[in-house]
Motif scaffolding. Structure first.
Motif, PDB file in Angstrom:
ATOM      1  N   LEU A  83       7.681  -6.993  -2.716  1.00 17.46           N
ATOM      2  CA  LEU A  83       8.987  -6.372  -2.476  1.00 17.46           C
ATOM      3  C   LEU A  83       9.967  -6.698  -3.592  1.00 17.46           C
ATOM      4  CD1 LEU A  83       9.504  -6.860   1.364  1.00 17.46           C
ATOM      5  CD2 LEU A  83       9.308  -4.712   0.121  1.00 17.46           C
ATOM      6  N   GLN A  84       9.958  -7.947  -4.060  1.00 21.67           N
ATOM      7  CA  GLN A  84      10.851  -8.335  -5.152  1.00 21.67           C
ATOM      8  C   GLN A  84      10.543  -7.544  -6.417  1.00 21.67           C
ATOM      9  OE1 GLN A  84      10.462 -12.559  -5.633  1.00 21.67           O
ATOM     10  NE2 GLN A  84      11.609 -13.031  -3.767  1.00 21.67           N
ATOM     11  N   PHE A  85       9.259  -7.439  -6.757  1.00 16.28           N
ATOM     12  CA  PHE A  85       8.876  -6.689  -7.957  1.00 16.28           C
ATOM     13  C   PHE A  85       9.215  -5.207  -7.817  1.00 16.28           C
ATOM     14  CE2 PHE A  85       5.816 -10.258  -8.890  1.00 16.28           C
ATOM     15  CZ  PHE A  85       6.422 -10.641 -10.066  1.00 16.28           C
ATOM     16  N   SER A  86       8.971  -4.627  -6.644  1.00 18.26           N
ATOM     17  CA  SER A  86       9.257  -3.202  -6.476  1.00 18.26           C
ATOM     18  C   SER A  86      10.753  -2.930  -6.605  1.00 18.26           C
ATOM     19  CB  SER A  86       8.734  -2.699  -5.132  1.00 18.26           C
ATOM     20  OG  SER A  86       9.472  -3.251  -4.068  1.00 18.26           O
ATOM     21  N   ARG A  87      11.581  -3.820  -6.080  1.00 21.64           N
ATOM     22  CA  ARG A  87      13.035  -3.650  -6.211  1.00 21.64           C
ATOM     23  C   ARG A  87      13.467  -3.789  -7.671  1.00 21.64           C
ATOM     24  NH1 ARG A  87      11.699  -2.028  -1.948  1.00 21.64           N
ATOM     25  NH2 ARG A  87      12.495  -2.641   0.064  1.00 21.64           N
ATOM     26  N   SER A  88      12.822  -4.715  -8.394  1.00 19.25           N
ATOM     27  CA  SER A  88      13.176  -4.890  -9.805  1.00 19.25           C
ATOM     28  C   SER A  88      12.757  -3.677 -10.644  1.00 19.25           C
ATOM     29  CB  SER A  88      12.568  -6.173 -10.368  1.00 19.25           C
ATOM     30  OG  SER A  88      11.171  -6.056 -10.467  1.00 19.25           O
ATOM     31  N   PHE A  89      11.715  -2.949 -10.185  1.00 20.49           N
ATOM     32  CA  PHE A  89      11.289  -1.727 -10.868  1.00 20.49           C
ATOM     33  C   PHE A  89      12.074  -0.513 -10.388  1.00 20.49           C
ATOM     34  CE2 PHE A  89       6.980  -3.931 -11.299  1.00 20.49           C
ATOM     35  CZ  PHE A  89       7.235  -4.321 -12.595  1.00 20.49           C
ATOM     36  N   GLY A  90      12.973  -0.713  -9.420  1.00 14.38           N
ATOM     37  CA  GLY A  90      13.800   0.388  -8.935  1.00 14.38           C
ATOM     38  C   GLY A  90      13.156   1.223  -7.849  1.00 14.38           C
ATOM     39  N   ASP A  91      12.101   0.728  -7.228  1.00 13.10           N
ATOM     40  CA  ASP A  91      11.410   1.462  -6.167  1.00 13.10           C
ATOM     41  C   ASP A  91      11.884   0.927  -4.818  1.00 13.10           C
ATOM     42  OD1 ASP A  91       9.753   2.869  -4.540  1.00 13.10           O
ATOM     43  OD2 ASP A  91       7.884   2.076  -5.344  1.00 13.10           O
ATOM     44  N   SER A  93      11.688   2.537  -1.973  1.00 12.03           N
ATOM     45  CA  SER A  93      10.915   3.084  -0.853  1.00 12.03           C
ATOM     46  C   SER A  93       9.648   2.270  -0.559  1.00 12.03           C
ATOM     47  CB  SER A  93      10.527   4.532  -1.140  1.00 12.03           C
ATOM     48  OG  SER A  93       9.639   4.584  -2.247  1.00 12.03           O
ATOM     49  N   PHE A  94       9.320   1.323  -1.402  1.00 15.24           N
ATOM     50  CA  PHE A  94       8.094   0.545  -1.228  1.00 15.24           C
ATOM     51  C   PHE A  94       8.200  -0.355   0.005  1.00 15.24           C
ATOM     52  CE2 PHE A  94       5.654  -3.374  -2.043  1.00 15.24           C
ATOM     53  CZ  PHE A  94       4.391  -2.825  -2.152  1.00 15.24           C
ATOM     54  N   ILE A  95       7.128  -0.382   0.801  1.00 14.39           N
ATOM     55  CA  ILE A  95       7.046  -1.253   1.972  1.00 14.39           C
ATOM     56  C   ILE A  95       5.781  -2.084   1.833  1.00 14.39           C
ATOM     57  CG2 ILE A  95       6.811  -1.360   4.473  1.00 14.39           C
ATOM     58  CD1 ILE A  95       8.200   1.393   4.548  1.00 14.39           C
ATOM     59  N   ALA A  96       5.932  -3.390   1.804  1.00 11.99           N
ATOM     60  CA  ALA A  96       4.773  -4.290   1.677  1.00 11.99           C
ATOM     61  C   ALA A  96       4.210  -4.539   3.068  1.00 11.99           C
ATOM     62  CB  ALA A  96       5.185  -5.581   0.997  1.00 11.99           C
ATOM     63  N   SER A  97       3.427  -3.616   3.552  1.00  9.63           N
ATOM     64  CA  SER A  97       2.856  -3.717   4.890  1.00  9.63           C
ATOM     65  C   SER A  97       1.546  -4.506   4.858  1.00  9.63           C
ATOM     66  CB  SER A  97       2.585  -2.318   5.437  1.00  9.63           C
ATOM     67  OG  SER A  97       1.605  -1.680   4.636  1.00  9.63           O
ATOM     68  N   SER A  98       1.012  -4.761   6.020  1.00 11.70           N
ATOM     69  CA  SER A  98      -0.290  -5.436   6.103  1.00 11.70           C
ATOM     70  C   SER A  98      -1.381  -4.563   5.498  1.00 11.70           C
ATOM     71  CB  SER A  98      -0.629  -5.760   7.554  1.00 11.70           C
ATOM     72  OG  SER A  98       0.307  -6.663   8.080  1.00 11.70           O
ATOM     73  N   GLY A  99      -1.245  -3.256   5.674  1.00 14.26           N
ATOM     74  CA  GLY A  99      -2.205  -2.326   5.069  1.00 14.26           C
ATOM     75  C   GLY A  99      -2.162  -2.398   3.555  1.00 14.26           C
ATOM     76  N   TRP A 100      -0.937  -2.453   2.997  1.00 12.60           N
ATOM     77  CA  TRP A 100      -0.823  -2.595   1.541  1.00 12.60           C
ATOM     78  C   TRP A 100      -1.495  -3.877   1.089  1.00 12.60           C
ATOM     79  CZ3 TRP A 100       1.252  -6.621  -1.200  1.00 12.60           C
ATOM     80  CH2 TRP A 100       1.249  -6.470  -2.576  1.00 12.60           C
ATOM     81  N   LEU A 101      -1.257  -4.988   1.817  1.00 12.32           N
ATOM     82  CA  LEU A 101      -1.840  -6.280   1.445  1.00 12.32           C
ATOM     83  C   LEU A 101      -3.364  -6.227   1.481  1.00 12.32           C
ATOM     84  CD1 LEU A 101      -1.440  -9.249   0.695  1.00 12.32           C
ATOM     85  CD2 LEU A 101      -1.326  -9.759   3.143  1.00 12.32           C
ATOM     86  N   ASP A 102      -3.927  -5.631   2.531  1.00  8.65           N
ATOM     87  CA  ASP A 102      -5.386  -5.523   2.628  1.00  8.65           C
ATOM     88  C   ASP A 102      -5.960  -4.714   1.467  1.00  8.65           C
ATOM     89  OD1 ASP A 102      -5.389  -6.997   4.968  1.00  8.65           O
ATOM     90  OD2 ASP A 102      -5.429  -5.219   6.275  1.00  8.65           O
TER      91      ASP A 102
END
Length: 117
Positions: A83-91, A93-102
């Motif tokens: 989430l920190q990296f996505s915000r720093s890239f200006g995204d 809408s990114f959601i770090a869900s359990s599915g994303w982690l898997d």
């Protein structure tokens, strides 16, 4: 009864269908034999399949350097970093869900977390 196969259309094909439907000349395209129902959403696939390569690369780099320092890393920590990296890239809408982690762990071949004793 055999299931109908779904067909993905390119943007050009979708625009062609929309133009023909708006002109009123044809209700079917001759090449694809597709009926126009008035609800083709060209942008729907782009939002769902938005590439997240910079976030994944940054998280994996951070993960690698942190593991080399023998610091413990858990799933929630990885999600927070993503989430920190996505915000720093200006995204936003990114959601770090359990599915994303898997899926991230599968893509990066992270089988398990090793914690130092």
């Amino acid at each position: 009864m055999e299931k109908r196969k779904l067909k993905s259309l390119t943007i050009k094909q979708k625009l062609k269908i929309i133009k023909k439907a708006k002109s009123g000349n044809e209700k079917r395209t001759s090449s694809n034999n597709i009926k126009y129902h008035g609800n083709i959403n060209v942008a729907s696939n782009f939002k769902r399949n938005k590439p997240r390569k910079p976030v994944n690369t940054a998280v994996f780099e951070w993960f690698s350097t942190t593991r080399q320092q023998n610091l413990p890393i858990s799933g929630p920590i990885l999600k927070q970093k993503a989430l920190q990296f996505s915000r720093s890239f200006g995204d936003e809408s990114f959601i770090a869900s359990s599915g994303w982690l898997d899926k991230f762990k599968k893509r990066m071949i992270i089988t398990h977390f090793i914690f130092p004793n």
